[in-house]
Design an enzyme around this catalytic site. Structure first.
Site, PDB file in Angstrom:
ATOM      1  NE  ARG A  47     -10.412  -1.992   4.584  1.00 17.40           N
ATOM      2  CZ  ARG A  47      -9.760  -1.543   5.663  1.00 17.40           C
ATOM      3  NH1 ARG A  47     -10.004  -0.343   6.122  1.00 17.40           N
ATOM      4  NH2 ARG A  47      -8.859  -2.285   6.239  1.00 17.40           N
TER       5      ARG A  47
ATOM      6  NE  ARG B  49     -18.465 -23.915  22.452  1.00 15.19           N
ATOM      7  CZ  ARG B  49     -17.342 -24.617  22.397  1.00 15.19           C
ATOM      8  NH1 ARG B  49     -16.846 -24.982  21.224  1.00 15.19           N
ATOM      9  NH2 ARG B  49     -16.695 -24.934  23.498  1.00 15.19           N
TER      10      ARG B  49
ATOM     11  CG  HIS C  31      -5.141 -11.485   5.834  1.00  6.50           C
ATOM     12  ND1 HIS C  31      -5.269 -10.996   7.111  1.00  6.50           N
ATOM     13  CD2 HIS C  31      -4.904 -10.418   5.037  1.00  6.50           C
ATOM     14  CE1 HIS C  31      -5.114  -9.684   7.089  1.00  6.50           C
ATOM     15  NE2 HIS C  31      -4.886  -9.298   5.848  1.00  6.50           N
TER      16      HIS C  31
ATOM     17  CD  GLU D 163     -12.252   2.907  -1.500  1.00  6.16           C
ATOM     18  OE1 GLU D 163     -12.049   1.934  -0.744  1.00  6.16           O
ATOM     19  OE2 GLU D 163     -12.644   4.018  -1.106  1.00  6.16           O
ATOM     20  N   GLY D 164      -8.307   2.113  -3.536  1.00  9.83           N
ATOM     21  CA  GLY D 164      -7.168   3.003  -3.320  1.00  9.83           C
ATOM     22  C   GLY D 164      -6.270   3.065  -4.540  1.00  9.83           C
TER      23      GLY D 164
ATOM     24  CG  ASP E 181     -13.593  -5.969   0.667  1.00  9.04           C
ATOM     25  OD1 ASP E 181     -13.385  -7.127   1.079  1.00  9.04           O
ATOM     26  OD2 ASP E 181     -13.084  -4.961   1.188  1.00  9.04           O
TER      27      ASP E 181
ATOM     28  NE  ARG F 120      -3.663  -2.095   2.659  1.00 13.38           N
ATOM     29  CZ  ARG F 120      -4.692  -2.529   1.930  1.00 13.38           C
ATOM     30  NH1 ARG F 120      -5.055  -1.884   0.840  1.00 13.38           N
ATOM     31  NH2 ARG F 120      -5.366  -3.604   2.295  1.00 13.38           N
TER      32      ARG F 120
HETATM   33  O1  F6P Z   1      -9.864  -4.494   0.627  1.00 10.29           O
HETATM   34  C1  F6P Z   1      -9.864  -5.860   0.809  1.00 10.29           C
HETATM   35  C2  F6P Z   1      -9.624  -6.217   2.218  1.00 10.29           C
HETATM   36  O2  F6P Z   1      -9.585  -7.592   2.150  1.00 10.29           O
HETATM   37  C3  F6P Z   1     -10.634  -5.736   3.277  1.00 10.29           C
HETATM   38  O3  F6P Z   1     -11.809  -6.433   3.348  1.00 10.29           O
HETATM   39  C4  F6P Z   1      -9.830  -5.861   4.520  1.00 10.29           C
HETATM   40  O4  F6P Z   1     -10.308  -5.024   5.544  1.00 10.29           O
HETATM   41  C5  F6P Z   1      -8.500  -5.409   4.069  1.00 10.29           C
HETATM   42  O5  F6P Z   1      -8.386  -5.773   2.733  1.00 10.29           O
HETATM   43  C6  F6P Z   1      -7.374  -5.959   4.894  1.00 10.29           C
HETATM   44  O6  F6P Z   1      -6.205  -5.437   4.414  1.00 10.29           O
HETATM   45  P1  F6P Z   1      -4.769  -5.701   5.029  1.00 10.29           P
HETATM   46  O7  F6P Z   1      -4.278  -6.947   4.394  1.00 10.29           O
HETATM   47  O8  F6P Z   1      -3.963  -4.534   4.634  1.00 10.29           O
HETATM   48  O9  F6P Z   1      -4.934  -5.874   6.489  1.00 10.29           O
END
Ligand code: F6P
Length: 341
Positions: free
Chosen positions: A171, A162, A272, A103-104, A127, A72
């Site tokens: 997010r 449970r 992840h 998006e970014g 997402d 990033r």
């Molecule tokens: O944008 C995809 C995403 O998988 C989000 O759902 C999640 O919050 C984010 O990436 C997690 O990113 P990182 O790997 O930087 O923690």
């Protein structure tokens, strides 16, 4: 033509399929040369790249992650780096740059495109929240992973009577929660688009136990929040990239539901695992088509665009429109999940 390709932002199953497709279409069909920048925009800013030929992409179609690496980049670093990026594009004699990202990344791509760089973007994110395309690759894989996890969690939840609260990624949007929750028959689905009322949620889960059922599964998107004033929940602030940090909504919900229902509740955070590993056939095909069309767009000089899926066709959408808004879960789609929340 000389084409530069990079992958940026969070990784996503299908990135390698796009890279492979770009290299195949460009080198085999057009006689182009392709280079790959290492670790996303960072590679472009630092001129860190390598040649991508057929050998370099051999066997990567089913591989998760990205052979190019990804990072990033803070928006202010990229803004400061526009001239450097322009210089490197000129120095390397690039006729097109294909950034693959969410998006970014697409916002950054727009910045560079507005500065005159020849950009054709390819959208990616598990997402599925990019409005200009019906679907992004990676989403199908993530939903598959989450669904399998929910199926497995159901049997252990039942054995131990449970409530399991399963946190999935998302997010800003609840697409993964909605689809995996529907596919697995979750008993409640909690999404960011619809702040929840803990009392309503407790009633919904409690009703299941009153009806004689012995367990419940709640799927919650990581970005979900309680309706204001209904439950104590402190947001986790933001990280250096301006992204919201999550405060563990599943854990909070498990504590609340256990206390309110008197039933043992546990939180499971899939994290992840939803992003790793091999892409589904659907994602491989979509990623391959995006790569193919990105090369074609570059050859037509259709810069300042991204590839997008509309219905079953791949089309091009201006970058400006692509980053305008997020695709959130509409109320009608949520209603189809027949939730009681
Ligand atoms: O944008 C995809 C995403 O998988 C989000 O759902 C999640 O919050 C984010 O990436 C997690 O990113 P990182 O790997 O930087 O923690």
């Amino acid at each position: 033509m000389r084409i530069g390709v990079l992958t940026s932002g969070g990784d996503c199953p299908g990135l390698n399929a796009v890279i492979r497709s770009v290299v195949h279409r460009a080198t085999v069909d057009h006689g182009d040369e392709v280079i790959g920048f290492q670790d996303g925009w960072k590679g472009l800013l630092e001129c860190d790249y390598r040649k991508l030929d057929l050998d370099a992409v051999s066997g990567i179609l089913p591989l998760g992650g990205t052979i190019l690496g990804s990072t990033r980049v803070r928006p202010e670093h990229l803004r400061d780096g526009v001239e450097r990026a322009r210089g490197h594009v000129a120095e390397l004699g690039l006729d097109a740059v294909i950034p693959i990202g969410g998006e970014g990344t697409l916002k950054a791509a727009r910045l560079l495109s507005d500065a005159g760089l020849p950009i054709v973007g390819v959208p990616k994110t598990i997402d599925n929240d990019i409005a200009s395309t019906d679907v992004t690759f990676g989403f199908d894989t993530a939903v598959g992973v989450a669904t399998e996890a929910l199926d497995r969690l159901k049997t252990t939840a039942e054995s131990h009577q449970r409530v399991l609260i399963v946190e999935v990624m998302g997010r800003h949007t609840g697409w993964i929660a909605l689809h995996s929750g529907m596919a697995a028959g979750a008993h409640a689905i909690v999404v960011p688009e619809r702040p929840f009322d803990i009392e309503e949620l407790t009633r919904a889960v409690g009703a299941r136990f009153e009806a004689g059922k012995k367990f419940a599964i709640v799927v919650v998107a990581e970005g979900a929040k309680p309706r204001e004033g209904t439950m104590d929940y402190e947001a986790g602030g933001t990280d250096v990239y301006g992204h919201e940090r999550f405060a563990g909504i599943a854990r909070h919900l498990s504590v609340e539901l256990e206390r309110r229902l008197g039933k043992e509740a546990r939180a499971v955070i899939l994290g992840h695992v939803q992003r790793g590993g091999t892409p589904t056939a659907y994602d491989r095909v979509l990623a391959t088509r995006f790569g193919w069309h990105a090369v074609e767009a570059a050859h037509r000089g259709a810069f300042g665009t991204i590839t997008a899926l509309r219905g079953t066709d791949i089309t091009l959408v201006p970058l400006a429109a692509a980053v305008e808004r997020l695709k959130t879960v509409p109320a009608e789609r949520y209603a189809e999940a027949e939730c009681v929340l």
